[in-house]
Design a protein around this motif. Sequence first.
Motif, PDB file in Angstrom:
ATOM      1  N   GLY A 438     -23.527   1.597  22.496  1.00  0.00           N
ATOM      2  CA  GLY A 438     -24.079   2.553  23.455  1.00  0.00           C
ATOM      3  C   GLY A 438     -23.109   3.676  23.737  1.00  0.00           C
ATOM      4  N   LEU A 439     -21.825   3.337  23.883  1.00  0.00           N
ATOM      5  CA  LEU A 439     -20.820   4.378  24.143  1.00  0.00           C
ATOM      6  C   LEU A 439     -20.676   5.307  22.943  1.00  0.00           C
ATOM      7  CD1 LEU A 439     -18.547   5.758  25.683  1.00  0.00           C
ATOM      8  CD2 LEU A 439     -16.973   4.052  24.746  1.00  0.00           C
ATOM      9  N   ILE A 440     -20.473   4.727  21.765  1.00  0.00           N
ATOM     10  CA  ILE A 440     -20.285   5.570  20.576  1.00  0.00           C
ATOM     11  C   ILE A 440     -21.528   6.422  20.342  1.00  0.00           C
ATOM     12  CG2 ILE A 440     -19.920   5.541  18.068  1.00  0.00           C
ATOM     13  CD1 ILE A 440     -18.355   2.843  18.593  1.00  0.00           C
ATOM     14  N   GLY A 441     -22.703   5.793  20.500  1.00  0.00           N
ATOM     15  CA  GLY A 441     -23.961   6.512  20.282  1.00  0.00           C
ATOM     16  C   GLY A 441     -24.165   7.639  21.272  1.00  0.00           C
ATOM     17  N   VAL A 442     -23.869   7.389  22.550  1.00  0.00           N
ATOM     18  CA  VAL A 442     -24.139   8.437  23.547  1.00  0.00           C
ATOM     19  C   VAL A 442     -23.109   9.570  23.417  1.00  0.00           C
ATOM     20  CG1 VAL A 442     -22.851   7.555  25.568  1.00  0.00           C
ATOM     21  CG2 VAL A 442     -24.958   8.853  25.892  1.00  0.00           C
ATOM     22  N   VAL A 443     -21.883   9.239  23.055  1.00  0.00           N
ATOM     23  CA  VAL A 443     -20.889  10.319  22.855  1.00  0.00           C
ATOM     24  C   VAL A 443     -21.332  11.197  21.679  1.00  0.00           C
ATOM     25  CG1 VAL A 443     -18.519  10.841  22.161  1.00  0.00           C
ATOM     26  CG2 VAL A 443     -18.950   9.102  23.909  1.00  0.00           C
ATOM     27  N   ILE A 444     -21.765  10.559  20.570  1.00  0.00           N
ATOM     28  CA  ILE A 444     -22.256  11.354  19.434  1.00  0.00           C
ATOM     29  C   ILE A 444     -23.422  12.231  19.887  1.00  0.00           C
ATOM     30  CG2 ILE A 444     -23.458  11.234  17.209  1.00  0.00           C
ATOM     31  CD1 ILE A 444     -21.869   8.619  16.651  1.00  0.00           C
TER      32      ILE A 444
END
Length: 845
Positions: A438-444
């Motif tokens: 979720g973190l990596i996805g939302v930052v992207i």
Amino acid sequence: MNMFTRSAARLSLSALVLGLATSAQADPIRQTKAPFRDAFRQLEGEEWPTPNDYRNASGAPGYRYWQQEVDYKVAMRLDEATRTVTARATVTYRNNSPDRLQYLWLLLDQNVFRRDSIAELTRTTDIEDEISLSALRRIERYKEWEGGFDLGAVRDVNGRNLPHTVVDTLMRIDLPTALAPGASTSFTIEWSYAMNENRVVGGRDGYECFDKEGEDGNCIFLGAQWFPRLARYSDYEGWHNKAFLGSGEFTLEFGDYDVELTVPADHVVAATGELQNAAQVLTAEQRRRLTEARTASDPVYIVTPDEAVAAESNRVSGEKTWSFRAQNVRDFAWASSRKFAWDAMGVQQDSAEQPLVMAMSFYPKEARPLWDAWSTKAVAHTIDSYNDFAFPYPYPTAQSVNGPVGGMEYPMITFNGPRPVKDEDTGELTYSERTKAGLIGVVIHEIGHIYFPMTVNSDERQWTWMDEGLNTFLQFQAEKRWSADFPSRRGEPNDIVEYMVSENQVPIMTQSDSLLQFGANGYAKPATALTILRETVLGRELFDKAFRDYATRWRFKAPTPYDFFRTMEESSGVDLDWFWRGWFYSTDHVDIALDGVTAARLTPSDAEAAAERRREDEEADPPSLTVMRNTEPTVVERDPSVRDYYDNTERTGATASERRDAAEALEKLTEAERVARDLPDTFYRFSFRNVGGLVMPVIMKLDFTDGSTETVRIPAEIWRRDSEHVTWQYVTPKALARAELDPMWETADADRGNNIVADVPRATSLTVTTPEEETDNRMRDDDLKVLPDSLQTYPAAPDETEDAAPNTRTPPPPPNAPAVSRAEPERPVPPADEAALPAGKEDQS
Ligand SMILES: [Zn+2]
């Protein structure tokens, strides 16, 4: 070679073979008169606006394209105790339009938090007898708190008050004299607003305090949509003055910002742009770390986690002013807290304008260790991946800030929510794989928004999909480049099926605030459509060039949906109106059924075909139970003397007479028919049915009995004459064992149960037809074989007849014509190609 041209080659080969054997295979007359649905009807002139000098027919900015420019100089102060922002701005508006402007419209998005805003008054609820705790807390909060801008003076450069009118989340400023094309005007405006507690009230900004027992009582402040922002004025909509209802975000003009943020002295501030006064707000050691980070290959702490923790417990008094400048941005946002640790890493990119980007993250201890590990690296990865699809990242900084907002983007700065969970008893921090992704996805996703729509300036208040859909598609691409098994939520064709067959749907081309199932409609469906457009319809080569053309053409400009659609077609050279119509303008879904397969062969002669048919008939009869159970040899088996012709020849074989007839028939065959009859091929005919309504390419995997396999890719144009049923032929010497539609699950086909035929029927005999003779031929029927001499000289080519016999205007009557003297009316002459076509042969081509 891409997928599209390969499948085209396959089509033309089978069309050639088909051409040998068609004449009587014209389409049967339709039994019902259902209205013809043309899935390939063009959108140009029907759904799309007429191109003009501002936006041309190729989807590019026209030669007279213009856009406005707005520069802001802002000084603001954050009062931590009252959680209030007070500010003053000088705004300079440059009118590049050809129009005289009597007034200016501004967006007052904070007014969405007023108790009487359209958004607040039109909140709807379920009728069920339950209410969530969060809904209760929100109602309680609104009894004591109300948001919205508290406006002070609005004055022109000479200090005169400018009349202004607030309309919900909008404000009109009336100008003393109309602003002429090419002219500029400046005004000042003062305002304040009470920040919203984000986790109670919602929104894309606000504060979050950590004041539960055992926590530190400090807060994170996120400032967004925090100043009166000039609405866009465009060639296609005039003022973009549609009220903010909470969903459709916004579009703004590009301009330069010079912003001074006065905050508590121990706060760390992140904001759009570049810090101008590091010497006043950072220590010498922090400035040294910032320099080191520029060339570091891993993130470097500018403010270490220990320093952030120390700041939380040793508060200092006083204030500091952080000064930021940003050029050519369409908005400005900020974040401020003493809780922030800060790390940074330089990202090198192939760009003369912007060779180095500072990827940076700001986060409280509650977000560690997830954020130390992945936030800044995900920022850097986003830049690498998006640069491949669009253009080099256009700004000097790219920042990810942890706070209460789950995910929101502004130029150069994004707010992202995911944190590990803390065990209430032990204080241990753990996180799920879901949270990490979720973190990596939302930052992207949010950093990706700095490309779309912060640089390619589409209007989310009208069209959610233009930034959310395009960006979710690129997010999916970046996630799969981060890790092959990244648990992406959106982008895979198979993941959209459930939504596409669901009841409550509106087309993608629906205004943002009217969307149902916002995430599925605005994000997932367009993202999936683009995945399919890239992998299945256009192929990567054509798609990537067209998409990059779109991004480059509209970088720092403001495209509409039609500019996107047109550019994709113009650049790829592929008609995609059917695709936009199906995926963006309808709520149809994909479900193509393989209803059946027939097989047929051209047998060497009709005699053997007849024998083969008899053999099949006989084999189809059930064996006699009596015969099966009789174990003794029969008389005929035992005694050769009783056997004759009928016992010694196969009952089903071809007779001499049949062989003679067949040989005779063979004599009459044309050369082309002989060739066809000698082919060792089987003609497989596949019946495809479009159940879902959305026309799509037909992708079919064929498994043969010799173990070989082939996948044919038939372009969507197969549906152009009938979007419901089509029959398609495939010719091969191999024996087909099984056929399967969409074997790679790439088209979002909703029902896989109708995709497979596993038992292919035995081949039947394929009849070769010959062109029918013209039936009505009076000359032939009258045994007349030679043209009369008088007719053979008429008509001759003009340039050869200069000295020849005079060109008689009226030919003599044919020999059998009744002798008439009266003049007959001239018959209309049919057009040349129509006249040349033999009757009943329209389907030959
Ligand atoms: Zn988004």
